[in-house]
Design a protein around this motif. Sequence first.
Motif, PDB file in Angstrom:
ATOM      1  N   GLN A  67       0.818  -1.218   0.000  1.00 42.40           N
ATOM      2  CA  GLN A  67       0.000   0.000   0.000  1.00 42.40           C
ATOM      3  C   GLN A  67       0.850   1.265   0.000  1.00 42.40           C
ATOM      4  N   SER A  68       2.013   1.201   0.606  1.00 44.14           N
ATOM      5  CA  SER A  68       2.863   2.396   0.698  1.00 44.14           C
ATOM      6  C   SER A  68       3.357   2.866  -0.669  1.00 44.14           C
ATOM      7  N   PRO A  69       3.983   1.993  -1.486  1.00 43.67           N
ATOM      8  CA  PRO A  69       4.383   2.477  -2.817  1.00 43.67           C
ATOM      9  C   PRO A  69       3.194   2.810  -3.706  1.00 43.67           C
ATOM     10  N   LEU A  70       2.045   2.142  -3.495  1.00 43.84           N
ATOM     11  CA  LEU A  70       0.881   2.443  -4.328  1.00 43.84           C
ATOM     12  C   LEU A  70       0.423   3.874  -4.119  1.00 43.84           C
ATOM     13  N   ARG A  71       0.254   4.293  -2.875  1.00 40.78           N
ATOM     14  CA  ARG A  71      -0.226   5.669  -2.669  1.00 40.78           C
ATOM     15  C   ARG A  71       0.862   6.691  -2.992  1.00 40.78           C
ATOM     16  N   HIS A  72       2.128   6.312  -2.778  1.00 41.64           N
ATOM     17  CA  HIS A  72       3.233   7.198  -3.166  1.00 41.64           C
ATOM     18  C   HIS A  72       3.217   7.433  -4.675  1.00 41.64           C
ATOM     19  N   GLU A  73       3.065   6.362  -5.464  1.00 38.05           N
ATOM     20  CA  GLU A  73       3.057   6.501  -6.920  1.00 38.05           C
ATOM     21  C   GLU A  73       1.783   7.173  -7.413  1.00 38.05           C
ATOM     22  N   LEU A  74       0.667   6.980  -6.720  1.00 35.41           N
ATOM     23  CA  LEU A  74      -0.543   7.736  -7.061  1.00 35.41           C
ATOM     24  C   LEU A  74      -0.288   9.230  -6.917  1.00 35.41           C
ATOM     25  N   GLY A  75       0.461   9.604  -5.888  1.00 36.28           N
ATOM     26  CA  GLY A  75       0.831  11.015  -5.735  1.00 36.28           C
ATOM     27  C   GLY A  75       1.582  11.529  -6.936  1.00 36.28           C
ATOM     28  N   HIS A  76       2.540  10.732  -7.439  1.00 29.84           N
ATOM     29  CA  HIS A  76       3.270  11.133  -8.648  1.00 29.84           C
ATOM     30  C   HIS A  76       2.317  11.255  -9.837  1.00 29.84           C
ATOM     31  N   GLY A  77       1.340  10.344  -9.919  1.00 25.52           N
ATOM     32  CA  GLY A  77       0.398  10.397 -11.031  1.00 25.52           C
ATOM     33  C   GLY A  77      -0.393  11.689 -11.067  1.00 25.52           C
ATOM     34  N   PHE A  78      -0.591  12.291  -9.886  1.00 24.51           N
ATOM     35  CA  PHE A  78      -1.288  13.579  -9.810  1.00 24.51           C
ATOM     36  C   PHE A  78      -0.315  14.760  -9.759  1.00 24.51           C
ATOM     37  N   GLY A  79       0.973  14.475  -9.993  1.00 27.56           N
ATOM     38  CA  GLY A  79       1.945  15.555 -10.134  1.00 27.56           C
ATOM     39  C   GLY A  79       2.738  15.893  -8.892  1.00 27.56           C
ATOM     40  N   LEU A  80       2.607  15.125  -7.796  1.00 22.38           N
ATOM     41  CA  LEU A  80       3.361  15.427  -6.577  1.00 22.38           C
ATOM     42  C   LEU A  80       4.816  14.986  -6.736  1.00 22.38           C
ATOM     43  N   VAL A  81       5.711  15.706  -6.082  1.00 24.53           N
ATOM     44  CA  VAL A  81       7.147  15.434  -6.191  1.00 24.53           C
ATOM     45  C   VAL A  81       7.699  15.006  -4.837  1.00 24.53           C
ATOM     46  N   HIS A  82       8.927  14.526  -4.837  1.00 26.68           N
ATOM     47  CA  HIS A  82       9.573  14.122  -3.595  1.00 26.68           C
ATOM     48  C   HIS A  82       9.872  15.346  -2.724  1.00 26.68           C
ATOM     49  N   PRO A  83       9.823  15.187  -1.402  1.00 31.50           N
ATOM     50  CA  PRO A  83      10.010  16.340  -0.505  1.00 31.50           C
ATOM     51  C   PRO A  83      11.407  16.937  -0.529  1.00 31.50           C
ATOM     52  N   ASN A  84      12.407  16.189  -0.995  1.00 31.55           N
ATOM     53  CA  ASN A  84      13.754  16.759  -1.041  1.00 31.55           C
ATOM     54  C   ASN A  84      13.827  17.938  -2.000  1.00 31.55           C
ATOM     55  N   LEU A  85      12.888  18.020  -2.954  1.00 34.86           N
ATOM     56  CA  LEU A  85      12.870  19.180  -3.861  1.00 34.86           C
ATOM     57  C   LEU A  85      12.422  20.443  -3.140  1.00 34.86           C
ATOM     58  N   TYR A  86      11.876  20.293  -1.945  1.00 31.97           N
ATOM     59  CA  TYR A  86      11.495  21.448  -1.113  1.00 31.97           C
ATOM     60  C   TYR A  86      12.424  21.604   0.083  1.00 31.97           C
ATOM     61  N   GLY A  87      13.561  20.918   0.055  1.00 29.21           N
ATOM     62  CA  GLY A  87      14.535  21.075   1.124  1.00 29.21           C
ATOM     63  C   GLY A  87      14.330  20.158   2.313  1.00 29.21           C
ATOM     64  N   LEU A 153       5.986  25.855  -6.171  1.00 26.26           N
ATOM     65  CA  LEU A 153       5.665  24.467  -6.459  1.00 26.26           C
ATOM     66  C   LEU A 153       6.643  23.871  -7.477  1.00 26.26           C
ATOM     67  N   LYS A 154       7.122  22.671  -7.196  1.00 28.09           N
ATOM     68  CA  LYS A 154       7.955  21.927  -8.125  1.00 28.09           C
ATOM     69  C   LYS A 154       7.065  20.943  -8.893  1.00 28.09           C
ATOM     70  N   THR A 155       7.446  20.630 -10.101  1.00 28.77           N
ATOM     71  CA  THR A 155       6.622  19.740 -10.921  1.00 28.77           C
ATOM     72  C   THR A 155       7.473  18.673 -11.580  1.00 28.77           C
ATOM     73  N   LEU A 156       6.811  17.615 -12.013  1.00 27.01           N
ATOM     74  CA  LEU A 156       7.458  16.533 -12.747  1.00 27.01           C
ATOM     75  C   LEU A 156       7.414  16.818 -14.249  1.00 27.01           C
TER      76      LEU A 156
END
Length: 276
Positions: A67-87, A153-156
């Motif tokens: 479930q963890s990678p599934l919801r993480h990848e769903l976030g990417h599908g909606f355009g969310l990025v990794h938190p390291n891009l925000y420091g 906002l950072k984007t993919l």
Amino acid sequence: MRATASLEELLDHFAFNRFNCPYVFVVVRDHLDERPPGGPPINGGVNNGGGVIQLGRQKLTEDRRFQSPLRHELGHGFGLVHPNLYGESLSDSDSVMSYNESHFTNRFREALRIPRLSCEDIRALVANDRVFQDLNATAVEELCGNIGNRKKLKTLPPMRKLGGMGYEVRVTADVNSEYETQASNVVLTSILPDFASDTPDEIWFDSNSMWQSTQVSNGWITLNIEFPLPTPLDQINIYSRHSGEYHAVTSAHVLRNSGASYEQVCSESNLKPTQS
């Protein structure tokens, strides 16, 4: 099989192309190798179309953390990025978009430390107003505070090729560019204010979102804008005169390439200097 090949099959089956696809697909493949799961938005950014998440069947049947990678990848599908891009730390952040091991689920049991959506995650989801219509700016204000404290906002990036159909709107000019700008910047959807300045409400020169040509003797330049597929336009906005002082556009002619020749669509010689 890579996500691109899976997506091409799905677009063909549902008779969509990359630009009108309304879905974020979740693909579980029986013979996917051990590559990490992936979930890019088709056209990059947020609210620009669908997405695709691809996982192997062994992740579903053998990985207790599925479930963890599934919801993480769903976030990417909606355009969310990794938190390291925000420091933030990629391994310790509370964001669902981190790799924090304390967020891992155990089959259908939730993690002891439940991940959250960061302020930036929520702002990106609010921008997906074709999907999350119940989210609004009020939620952002309550969770993110004053606009001056928010991060950009950072984007993919977009998936580059799907069925031979590229993504980019191509822009060429008959003059050179100055100050590290690119002519392709003229098709961006916004000119970004400089929130780091003392006057965040003013607009300053930004080479990443503006274009400046070299000087021309007759005052006219030609921009050729080529869309990747037939695109109806009901209006054209021209934003010019950066910082409220320089290089106002006062006249414009719009022509359409009909294949054999150019046809004039409209002409305006009394444009307002900041928005036309």
